[in-house]
Design an enzyme around this catalytic site. Structure first.
Site, mmCIF file in Angstrom:
data_model
loop_
_atom_site.group_PDB
_atom_site.id
_atom_site.type_symbol
_atom_site.label_atom_id
_atom_site.label_comp_id
_atom_site.label_asym_id
_atom_site.label_seq_id
_atom_site.Cartn_x
_atom_site.Cartn_y
_atom_site.Cartn_z
ATOM 1 N N LYS A 76 45.901 42.005 41.300
ATOM 2 C CA LYS A 76 44.457 41.619 40.677
ATOM 3 C C LYS A 76 44.193 40.088 40.886
ATOM 4 C CE LYS A 76 42.470 42.056 36.233
ATOM 5 N NZ LYS A 76 42.267 42.599 34.858
ATOM 6 N N SER A 151 38.997 46.069 33.027
ATOM 7 C CA SER A 151 38.752 45.026 34.209
ATOM 8 C C SER A 151 39.624 45.037 35.314
ATOM 9 C CB SER A 151 38.946 43.632 33.513
ATOM 10 O OG SER A 151 40.326 43.514 33.324
ATOM 11 N N SER A 175 42.501 47.052 30.026
ATOM 12 C CA SER A 175 42.128 46.614 31.090
ATOM 13 C C SER A 175 42.939 47.340 32.540
ATOM 14 C CB SER A 175 42.002 45.176 31.573
ATOM 15 O OG SER A 175 40.617 44.748 31.046
#
Lengths: 492, 95, 490
Positions: A76, A151, A175
């Site tokens: 990420k 997210s 997330s």
């Protein structure tokens, strides 16, 4: 090759069925040909990936293969990666080439993993749909008109579309788990303090935790093993031994007590999601587990408490983005105040600014007691609820998200409705507990996720429950048809 | 409790965010819908409850007092929007 | 003058004390001063995204030592908070500090004034925090030629304790006496180098005035960053005067922050900062509560060195010094050590104290050096005092020897030998000189012999002066006196 799990790829590499370079080239090719539509990556690092793959092949030849030797994965874009842009999904850091590696990045690299690139995300991890990224929304491979959740939406979409066998994510209010649920993959948020936050760009420091996202619990176990452990650079990192997560995956569930809180099955919950979840619980019962009704009365206030605590911490954490030492600075500032205000207003997107404003307000003079302090007290109540429940049960289960993947833009103008997407995941962050989401069914061609919450540092137990479920079912093996024809072409 | 555009301007200044006058009303409404949701906290009976700042009941580890860092100025200053003579440059600071 | 009796001054101090750790409070960067700008700014100090603080044990221990030295309660569970504001020398956009649960709780310090009066100043608390970087204003400009500031973050993250007193001081003298005492305590503890000109100790003074007898405090102002005792004294006097004049002219004092400029010796109001005053403190989520056990405290207490108060009492007791002299010497651990060595080597503590407080202090002040750098060692001072006592040199010649030693010309004995400064004590030789003086100055001798008691005494000095002139000061004064008395008698 991309249909194999991380565990299978690990075996294939060990057996010499293919090299790390072949594996890396295969996935890089897949990303290059398929990610245009998904937008799950912000930055690809093919040269570095191939160099790491070659190094992995050499290490294996020399008998020095690490536990993840040659396995490709993606990070990420919230994790700092030395020499590689680390944007956090924001214009603010569009030009930020990190001078150092996050501990998670370092550890996975040390285990031999190969980084293919950095995945898309909601800006500064603030979002549940991946629509707040400066680099544009990520699309859900099950239906590209829908969001992948957020997210960690880029990591989820990339893993679901088998563009990469596994990825890292971070979870502040859901997330990892919510996008895992919306894309049909397995994702684990560890106990707060289990995985180092050094080098992970902070959203809400007392809630943030990094974890693995993959297509199975066994794969998550493999990754978590390498990610976990004490790090003296993070004061909140816990100094206690890491369990062997893979060793206990197959343990029978006989005698397991599963807490089922009625608060996770409210009257407003989509019946189909409720029944999918109950079906999964029935499967575990069949394996010898006992279902126990538990109460978590304060969990009802977890969303309001979270939307004070997280923005408050974020408003302070994001003050360092001031245009002085790195990152975005506006053109031609008239004076110091102008530099601050324009750099920050032009560098941050709308949702980030909203949360900074809410957090600033909640901490400001005259409101601290009514908001921040009160939220911290509610946080204690929520934590106490879980503690009481865990006196009586081993894990707590329920749906991960009250809904399936929704259409792009559906909630863009209504932040509060968007925040409710995390209603079942947020309480876990407030309490600091570990929790996993895994697919447990399909409705209308879209995956449904269920959540397994464990007591502190019981990641092994959560993974054991998830793995046993996945041994008896095949929901985790379902992959979207996205990219099938294109891949066929690519392979030809 | 709710924000009005004037209070919002004060908060925005504290956060060093520039607000477009044109967006101010719409933003005020959105923030108020968030604050309205958050206001449910007032329902909770928390008089006797200790606030929880950290999920784990742990204490701060201490590091030995030793210099472990090298000079990394040249490497990191390359990231700065403006620098000169080893310093980061900003518009004049007036005290 | 009337005004002075009519008004009462109320002073509280906030003192930033830089702790002399090797590394910063939350990172492993060096705290050494004088390095190239930003060469001691690590990832953490620069607030790079993703970086986190880890607390320095040395800073915690030094803060606790301070607390023990001022008889304060040590908070066994102190908490770091964030003080949020934007400033270019504050990289994170917040200062990590303590507010609700500081590491050092209430304590007290005894002070003594020049007139011997004693007083207790209460410490409200002392908390740990990080220093900010520095903004440099010279020589920077952008492409359009507009002035820019340069930011140096070497100082950012240097550990500080901020000591906050109760408003217990009633005059600039009391404030300065407290400040000196605090300086003595932190330097004796070895937790701060005490270099005020380098900013190692910075004083903020809160000053208000009220009419004598009033119960409530007047509105106070805060004058920031005073880095010498002299500036502190001047700034307080000036601020008291300003406030009294303001009120007597019908105005009111407004609560504000003022900046004192040592060069112009004037203070001015800082640009109004009320909009920035909402610091939004909250517990720092990157740091956990600092837990200190009774055993930790006991272990640190065992390492406490002798502190100024104990040393002062010992100097009075062992060396029979006056309370004032003892206070002066005991306040600075280096001066105290110097004195004790000189006292031992000379066998005369009183003389040693006089030399240290008098000639040596004056010379050090004039050359702006600390006693640790004194060119005359304490051993050599002891030797010099011995030579005075055994009659080898007079007090006057001793100063000449001291000067030569200061210039690096050797030990006192070497200087006395090299320059032939040994006192003349040979009675025969001195008698010859006295005879010659009497012979050469018949007129003065006659006048002397005719004079009355008081006047005669004055005139006697002339003959002593002549004797010293003829011997280049080397004549033993007692012997000369005796001989002159005897020979001048009518």
């Amino acid at each position: 090759m991309h249909r194999k799990t991380l565990t299978e790829l690990q075996a294939g590499l060990a057996a010499g069925d293919f090299s790390a370079r072949e594996l890396t080239e295969h996935f890089l090719k897949r990303i290059q040909s398929l990610d245009g539509e998904l937008n799950s990556f912000i930055t690809l690092t093919p040269e570095q990936a191939l160099a790491q793959a070659d190094a992995a092949d050499q290490a294996r030849a020399a008998g020095q293969a690490g536990p993840l030797n040659g396995l490709p994965l993606a990070h990420k874009d919230i994790f700092c990666t030395r020499g590689v842009r680390t944007s956090c999904g924001s214009r603010m850091l569009d030009n930020f080439i990190s001078p150092y590696d996050a501990t998670v990045v370092e550890r996975l690299q040390a285990a031999g993993a190969v980084m293919l690139g950095k995945t898309n995300m909601d800006e500064f991890a603030m979002g549940s749909s991946n629509e707040t990224s400066w680099y544009g929304p990520v699309r859900n491979p099950w239906d590209t008109g829908r969001v992948p959740g957020g997210s960690s939406g880029g990591s989820a979409a990339a893993v679901a579309a088998r563009l990469v066998p596994a990825a890292t994510g971070t979870d502040t209010g859901g997330s990892i788990r919510q996008p895992a649920a919306l894309t049909g993959i397995t994702g684990l948020k560890p106990t707060y303090g289990r995985v180092s936050r050094w080098g992970m760009i902070a959203f809400a420091s007392s809630l943030d935790q990094a974890g693995p996202m993959a297509t199975s619990a066994a794969d998550c176990a493999l990754l978590l093993q390498a990610m976990s452990g004490h790090d003296p650079r993070d004061s909140t990192s816990v100094n206690q031994p890491v369990d062997n997560y893979s060793a206990t995956l197959d343990k029978p569930l006989t005698g397991l007590r599963i807490g089922v809180p009625e608060e996770f099955f409210p009257a407003t919950l989509d019946d189909r999601i409720a029944s999918t979840t109950r079906a999964a619980l029935a499967e575990l019962e069949k394996q010898g587990a006992t279902l126990v009704s538990v109460r978590l009365p304060s969990v009802d206030l977890s969303v309001p408490a979270y939307y004070v605590i997280a923005p408050a911490e974020a408003s302070s954490n994001l003050s360092r983005f001031d245009g002085v030492r790195y990152g975005y600075r506006c053109d031609d500032p008239a004076d110091l105040e102008d530099m601050y205000k324009r750099s920050r207003s032009e560098g941050f997107g709308a949702e980030v600014k909203r949360r900074i404003l809410v957090g600033t307000y909640a901490l400001s003079h005259g409101y601290y007691d009514a908001y921040y302090l009160r939220a911290q007290k509610v946080r204690r109540l929520i934590s106490n609820d879980f503690a009481a429940a865990f006196d009586n049960v081993d894990v707590i289960m329920g749906p991960t998200s009250p809904e399936q993947a929704f259409e792009l833009g559906a909630k863009k103008d209504d932040p509060v409705t968007m925040y409710m997407a995390d209603v079942f995941t947020i309480a876990v962050n407030l309490a600091g507990l570990p929790a996993l989401s895994m697919p447990a069914g399909m409705i209308d061609g879209l995956p449904v996720g269920i959540q397994v919450i464990g007591n502190y540092f019981r990641e092994a137990q959560i993974l054991n429950v998830a793995h046993r479920f996945q041994q008896a079912t095949n929901w985790h093996q379902k992959a979207p048809s996205f990219g099938e024809t294109a891949t066929a072409k690519g392979d030809a | 409790m709710a924000l009005d555009p004037q209070a919002l301007a004060g908060v925005a200044h504290l956060a060093r965010l520039h607000l477009d006058a044109a967006d101010s009303d719409a933003l005020t409404d959105r923030l108020n819908s968030i604050l309205g949701m958050v206001d449910r906290l007032q329902e909770a009976d928390v008089d006797a409850v200790q606030p929880l700042a950290h999920p784990l009941d742990a204490s701060q580890p201490l590091r030995p007092d030793a210099v472990t860092e090298q000079d990394i100025r040249d490497q990191v200053q390359a990231l700065a929007p403006a620098s000169e003579g080893s310093c980061y440059l900003v518009p004049k600071v007036i005290e | 003058m009337e005004k002075i009796t009519e008004w009462e001054t109320v002073i509280g101090l906030e003192i930033h004390v830089q702790l002399s750790t090797a590394s910063k409070i939350f990172s492993g960067s060096s705290t050494a001063v004088g390095a190239e700008p930003n060469s001691q700014a690590s990832l953490v100090d620069l607030a790079m995204p993703g970086t986190l603080p880890v607390l320095n044990r040395g800073a915690v221990e030094k803060a606790i030592l301070f607390g023990l030295a001022v008889n304060a309660e040590i908070c066994q569970r102190s908490v770091f908070e964030r003080k949020n504001y934007f400033y270019p020398d504050l990289p994170k956009g917040y200062q990590t500090t303590q507010l609700e649960a500081p590491i050092v709780g209430p304590g007290k310090v005894d002070i003594q004034l020049e007139n011997g009066e004693k007083k207790v100043v209460r410490i409200h608390h002392a908390h740990l925090e990080e220093d900010a970087g520095k903004s440099l204003h010279e020589e920077f400009s952008d492409a359009q030629g507009r002035g820019m500031s340069g930011i140096d973050l070497n100082r950012a993250g240097t550990p500080l304790i901020e000591v906050v007193t109760e408003p217990d001081m009633r005059s600039p003298e009391e404030a300065v006496a407290f400040a000196r005492k605090l300086h003595g305590i932190v330097t004796s503890l070895g937790i701060c180098d005490g270099e005020m000109s380098q900013g190692s100790m910075r004083f903020d003074v809160n000053v208000s005035v009220r009419r004598k007898g009033d119960e409530t405090l007047g509105t106070r102002t805060e004058t920031k960053n005073l880095n010498s005792f002299r500036f502190m004294d001047a700034a307080i006097r000036q601020e008291v005067q300003r406030q009294i004049e303001l009120i007597e002219d019908g105005g009111t004092v407004i609560q504000e922050t003022r900046l004192y400029n040592g060069d112009t010796q004037a203070s001015r109001s800082m640009r109004s900062k009320e909009d920035a005053n909402d610091y939004r403190y909250f517990p720092c989520p990157d740091l956990l509560p600092v837990v200190v056990t009774d055993a930790d405290i006991a272990a640190l207490r065992a390492t406490l060195p002798e502190l100024p108060d104990a040393r002062e009492a010992r100097f009075i007791d062992s060396y029979q010094l006056s309370a004032y002299d003892a206070g002066l010497l005991a306040g600075n651990r280096f001066a105290a050590a110097y004195f004790e060595t000189a006292a031992q080597h000379s066998g005369d503590a009183k003389l040693a104290a006089n030399w240290v407080i008098g000639d040596i202090s004056a010379r050090l002040n004039a050359e702006d050096i600390a006693i640790e750098q004194c060119p005359v060692s304490a051993e050599n001072l002891g030797q010099l005092i011995q030579r005075i006592k055994d009659g080898t040199v007079s007090s006057k010649i001793a100063r000449q020897v001291f000067d030569a030693c200061w210039q690096g010309e050797g030990s006192p004995d070497e200087v006395i030998a090299a320059k032939g400064l040994k006192q003349m004590s040979d009675t025969g030789e001195l008698e010859k000189i006295v005879d010659q003086i009497i012979a050469d100055n018949a007129e003065q001798v006659a006048a002397y012999q005719a004079a009355e008691g008081g006047k005669q005494k004055k005139m006697f000095g002339f003959f002593v002066g002549q004797a010293m002139k003829l011997t280049q000061g080397k004549a033993n004064p007692q012997q000369i006196n005796a001989l002159l008395q005897q020979k001048l008698a009518p």
